[in-house]
Design an enzyme around this catalytic site. Structure first.
Site, mmCIF file in Angstrom:
data_model
loop_
_atom_site.group_PDB
_atom_site.id
_atom_site.type_symbol
_atom_site.label_atom_id
_atom_site.label_comp_id
_atom_site.label_asym_id
_atom_site.label_seq_id
_atom_site.Cartn_x
_atom_site.Cartn_y
_atom_site.Cartn_z
ATOM 1 N N VAL B 77 1.315 1.565 -3.740
ATOM 2 C CA VAL B 77 0.328 0.492 -3.840
ATOM 3 C C VAL B 77 1.019 -0.799 -3.420
ATOM 4 C CG1 VAL B 77 -1.066 -0.815 -5.473
ATOM 5 C CG2 VAL B 77 -0.936 1.656 -5.681
ATOM 6 N N CYS B 78 0.414 -1.533 -2.499
ATOM 7 C CA CYS B 78 1.044 -2.765 -2.005
ATOM 8 C C CYS B 78 1.076 -3.828 -3.096
ATOM 9 C CB CYS B 78 0.276 -3.298 -0.806
ATOM 10 S SG CYS B 78 0.854 -4.927 -0.320
ATOM 11 N N ILE B 79 2.241 -4.381 -3.323
ATOM 12 C CA ILE B 79 2.400 -5.330 -4.439
ATOM 13 C C ILE B 79 1.564 -6.599 -4.270
ATOM 14 C CG2 ILE B 79 4.557 -6.327 -3.463
ATOM 15 C CD1 ILE B 79 5.398 -6.613 -6.507
ATOM 16 N N SER B 82 -2.111 -5.794 -4.725
ATOM 17 C CA SER B 82 -2.527 -5.289 -6.039
ATOM 18 C C SER B 82 -2.441 -6.352 -7.135
ATOM 19 C CB SER B 82 -1.710 -4.058 -6.427
ATOM 20 O OG SER B 82 -0.354 -4.391 -6.584
#
Lengths: 86, 130, 120
Positions: B77-79, B82
């Site tokens: 999940v892209c920081i 997200s």
């Protein structure tokens, strides 16, 4: 290697068709499958579960080939790049 | 072959996570490997462990978790995407003093570099858009 | 790891969602990772190029500014769909970034050269 175009909305279809080469493959998925219900002057592929879910089985012309996920994977093996149009 | 997959659409407002799951499953059945599945844009919501799906609709998150565990690939999940959408792990909860963390344990928070790394290392890249 | 040819196909208007900015961020990172990055602005994506944007007016990052960072990250293959520009009445002098307009045939060739295409 030919390109695989993955189209998941009806509005994106024209942009895709504008640049798709004759030997490319165009696969309609999700809402993109509605694009096969109108006349399109090239060969199209449609993803079977998305057609079935939308009740479109009898509305897709026989010129559009219906494929399953295994055949989708096989297409990805034989095409590069894969371009998503949404 | 090695595949990199990115998912861009949120569950329930797009079919991206579902289509990508079915594709990933078929990819593995065909004997291919998945380098990484990268959830970007609104697709980061796929990693929200607090979602409760209606009865007729399977929660795709548990199936993703099973598939990634069985075939040992990362659900990333892209920081940046997200954090702003409120899908956070324990570390971010503490750091930003939020009341809860909701990232599913099968998912990992990563930077955008991990998308590029996956693309660079894969034979094919495919994205499932919103 | 070999550098790949990666094309960013950007078709979304700059402020409809965060996708435009996020896709540009992704392109910048691909530049940092020394990939052979190209960017093609097409359809409503060409609006990202328009000069004079001020995202602060709606409390957003200015997409035009993020986009202007591309050349600083050694991303110099910057293209726009000629048809999309014409349809929207955009001239090259209206744009905040120097891009090469491409015909549909040239776009077809650009896509064929890629290992991967990332959309927004």
């Amino acid at each position: 290697m030919a390109t695989l175009h993955l189209v998941n909305s009806q509005t994106a279809l024209q942009s895709c068709l504008d640049v798709a080469a004759d030997d490319d493959s165009v696969l309609l998925i999700e809402d993109g499958v509605y694009g096969a219900t109108t006349d399109v002057a090239r060969a199209l592929l449609v993803l079977a579960p998305d057609v079935e879910a939308r009740g479109l089985k009898d509305r897709i012309p026989s010129t559009a080939e219906s494929i399953d996920y295994d055949q989708f994977v096989a297409l990805v093996e034989t095409h590069k790049p894969i371009v998503t149009w949404c | 072959m090695k595949f990199a997959i990115s998912v861009h659409g949120a569950p329930f407002s797009s079919s991206a996570a579902h289509s990508a799951y079915r594709f990933a499953e078929a990819t593995l059945d065909a004997g291919h490997k998945i380098a990484r599945v990268f959830f970007y844009h609104d697709a980061v919501r796929t990693g929200d462990s607090l979602s409760v799906a209606p009865q007729e609709e399977n929660t795709v998150i548990d199936r993703w978790a099973e598939l990634s565990e069985k075939h040992e690939f990362e659900l990333a999940v892209c920081i940046a995407a997200s954090l702003k959408r409120g899908v956070i792990n324990d570390e971010a909860r503490d750091r930003y003093e939020k009341p809860a963390a909701n990232l599913h344990p099968a998912f990992t928070i990563v930077g955008l570099g991990q998308l590029i790394d996956a693309i660079a290392g894969a034979d094919r890249f495919i994205s499932f858009g919103a | 790891m070999d550098a790949k040819h990666i094309l960013y196909l950007l078709r979304k208007s700059p402020y409809s969602s965060s996708n435009a900015v996020e896709a540009l961020d992704s392109a910048l990172v691909a530049g940092v990772f020394e990939q052979n990055v190209s960017v093609l602005f097409k359809d409503d994506g060409v609006w990202q190029l328009l000069d004079g944007q001020r995202g602060a007016a709606i409390e957003r990052r200015t997409v035009g500014n993020v986009m202007q960072a591309l050349p600083q990250y050694d991303i110099e293959q910057l293209f726009a769909c000629e048809v999309s520009l014409n349809e929207r009445g955009l001239q090259l002098e209206d744009l905040a970034l120097t891009v090469k307009p491409l015909s549909l045939e040239e776009q077809r060739k650009l896509i064929t050269r890629q290992d991967a295409v990332v959309n927004d």
